[in-house]
Motif scaffolding. Structure first.
Motif, PDB file in Angstrom:
ATOM      1  N   GLU A 139     -20.575 -16.176  11.276  1.00 49.69           N
ATOM      2  CA  GLU A 139     -20.745 -16.094  12.880  1.00 49.69           C
ATOM      3  C   GLU A 139     -22.044 -15.725  13.164  1.00 49.69           C
ATOM      4  OE1 GLU A 139     -17.296 -17.125  15.027  1.00 49.69           O
ATOM      5  OE2 GLU A 139     -18.422 -18.301  13.658  1.00 49.69           O
ATOM      6  N   PHE A 285     -16.433  -6.838  16.171  1.00 46.94           N
ATOM      7  CA  PHE A 285     -16.930  -6.424  17.625  1.00 46.94           C
ATOM      8  C   PHE A 285     -18.058  -5.468  17.726  1.00 46.94           C
ATOM      9  CE2 PHE A 285     -12.927  -8.638  18.716  1.00 46.94           C
ATOM     10  CZ  PHE A 285     -13.299 -10.101  18.650  1.00 46.94           C
ATOM     11  N   GLN A 288     -21.222  -7.050  16.767  1.00 45.01           N
ATOM     12  CA  GLN A 288     -21.710  -7.736  17.649  1.00 45.01           C
ATOM     13  C   GLN A 288     -22.216  -6.849  18.981  1.00 45.01           C
ATOM     14  OE1 GLN A 288     -19.171 -10.894  19.334  1.00 45.01           O
ATOM     15  NE2 GLN A 288     -18.389 -11.670  17.175  1.00 45.01           N
TER      16      GLN A 288
END
Length: 499
Positions: A139, A285, A288
């Motif tokens: 990703e 996350f 991220q």
């Protein structure tokens, strides 16, 4: 004793009870929901045949997708960037079928025929005759764009190009193509050869031909394919975010980690949110937010409180994937895992006490009822918002996503069915309003808390409750959810949809 005739009468009474039970209604709802999910309103385009598929990335996801197609007799070209990655990926694909042979589920000849349909490659030029390409790389937006540019140079102009992203903006990925109308998201769930759900994500430019192809592809490989819009987290992960956030918030307030999981499991979920966090990995996350340079960043797919998760990740305790040999743990996160057994890590309990002290919070006893409502009601509320914003066609599509992708109990019919038929929309609205006021008080009076809005009732929910109170339910045909009837009325008057 009872006579045979009396026994038949008892059986008849019990059967009628079951027939008219809410669980029976839930399962009938699900039966029809599965079948209607594949129907896209207004889509008349015939899908082109899928004779050959190309997959970029031979990891767990790419390999699983390749298995799905090979098992349906479709030749698959699997590409990776390095020979050792490709070799490992192909080995894993072979092992999936060898495992089935060992368990007696597959003959050796069949396994060989499947494996014969897989062509490993390092060259994009081997995709020249593929009808559909699916990108399944990590990703990372620049990497996805780079892959798309390479695909455009090496594929037919009419080939469908899909991305398996679980959260990146597909419109942005598609913008690298000269013809973005041939792009769509195909969000498979891991492991792709086992999980039944497929979220097909329509972009702002996806053509009817592309949509028809992806929906037909889902049917071909026996997936429960649901068409959703391109919003943050799509349907499933967007609704999961408040559920995961509230699980951590409940733990900070005094609910135990075991209690939160036990309530979710007693409800019928395959596993609780805390165990799910350890399974998926807490670092996703966290990384991220680090990459964004803002550790307090909140989106529709992740939100605070972050203190506990950040501490775990800083100590390299991501969950099941991070063993700790010092304590003979096969994995360490919120729990200490030893093979299939686990216990809450005592250090996590101590850390929670430290977090409470730093935030000026006193632990209290939290009832199981409050845990249940605070986990599931904001998740359902987000479902109402998704429908309101036009990112799902019908409420039953959301139910299909949750039953087949997230372990929601089938006897409860999915979150949207559960809201209307188990909880009651008036009660849902009333409880959400109570929790919204409590959350607002928390983040406006305690600077340690980030603002959240997931308890703020959706406008669509408010309108559904108003419709119910004015007697609209009696005018809606049997089997049609009230939310769909209200939505249909709204669309006729406005016409808002992202699908």
């Amino acid at each position: 004793g009872m006579s045979f005739r009396e026994g038949l009468e008892v059986e008849g009474r019990e059967f009628v009870k079951l027939l008219f039970s809410v669980q029976s209604a839930a399962l009938r709802h699900l039966f029809f929901a599965e079948r209607i999910a594949n129907r896209v309103p207004g889509l008349k385009e015939a899908p082109p045949p899928i004779r050959k598929v190309g997959i970029v990335g031979s990891g767990l996801m790419g390999g699983g997708i390749a298995v799905c197609f090979a098992q349906k007799g479709v030749p698959v070209v699997v590409l990776d960037a390095k020979q050792e990655w490709l070799d490992a990926g192909i080995r894993n694909i072979r092992n999936i079928w060898l495992g089935q042979v060992k368990r007696g589920r597959l003959t050796e000849a069949k396994a060989q025929s499947y494996f014969g349909l897989i062509k490993p490659t390092l060259k994009y030029s081997d995709f020249s005759d593929c009808d559909m390409l699916i990108e399944a790389v990590p990703e990372i937006m620049p990497l996805k764009k780079e892959v798309f540019q390479a695909l455009e140079k090496n594929t037919r102009p009419d080939a469908i190009i899909c991305t398996n992203t679980s959260g990146l903006d597909i419109d942005e990925i598609a913008s690298t193509l000269k013809d973005p109308s041939r792009c769509m998201g195909t969000h498979f769930f891991s492991p792709a050869n086992v999980m039944q759900l497929l979220e097909n994500v329509r972009t702002s430019k996806s053509s009817n031909r592309t949509i028809a192809s992806c929906m037909a592809m889902g049917k071909l490989i026996n997936k429960k394919a649901v068409l959703v819009g391109n919003c943050d987290g799509f349907v499933g992960n967007r609704m999961l975010a408040p559920y995961a956030s509230e699980a951590r918030q409940l733990a900070e307030e005094g609910a135990t980690i075991d209690q939160v999981d036990a309530v979710a499991e007693a409800f019928g979920m395959a596993m609780g949110p805390m165990t799910l966090g350890d399974l998926v990995g807490h670092e996703l996350f966290w990384k991220q937010r680090k990459a964004a340079g803002d550790m307090k960043k909140q989106t529709k797919t992740y939100m605070g409180p972050y203190e506990l998760v950040d501490w775990l990740c800083e100590n390299n305790r991501f969950g099941q994937k991070t063993p700790d040999p010092k304590i003979k743990a096969t994995g360490r996160g919120l729990f200490i895992h030893a093979g299939r057994s686990k216990i809450v890590d005592p250090e996590v309990v101590t850390k929670l006490e430290e977090i409470r002290a730093a935030k000026g919070v006193t632990a209290r006893t939290v009832s199981d009822e409050e845990v249940l409502e605070r986990l599931f009601f904001p998740l359902i509320n987000e479902g109402f918002r998704i429908l309101e914003e036009g990112y799902a066609t019908r409420s039953s599509d959301i139910d299909v996503v949750y039953i087949f992708g997230y372990g929601f109990p089938p006897a409860k019919g999915g979150p949207m069915f559960y809201a209307e038929n188990y909880v009651g929309l008036s009660k849902l609205l009333e409880r959400l309003s109570v929790y919204a006021a409590e959350a607002k008080k928390r983040y406006t009076t305690n600077p340690h808390y980030l603002p959240i809005d997931y308890f703020e009732p959706s406008q669509l929910l408010v309108e559904c409750v108003q419709a119910e109170r004015t007697g609209m339910r009696s005018k809606v045909p049997a089997g049609v959810p009230l939310v769909d009837a209200v939505l249909s009325y709204k669309k006729k008057s406005k016409g808002a949809s992202k699908l």
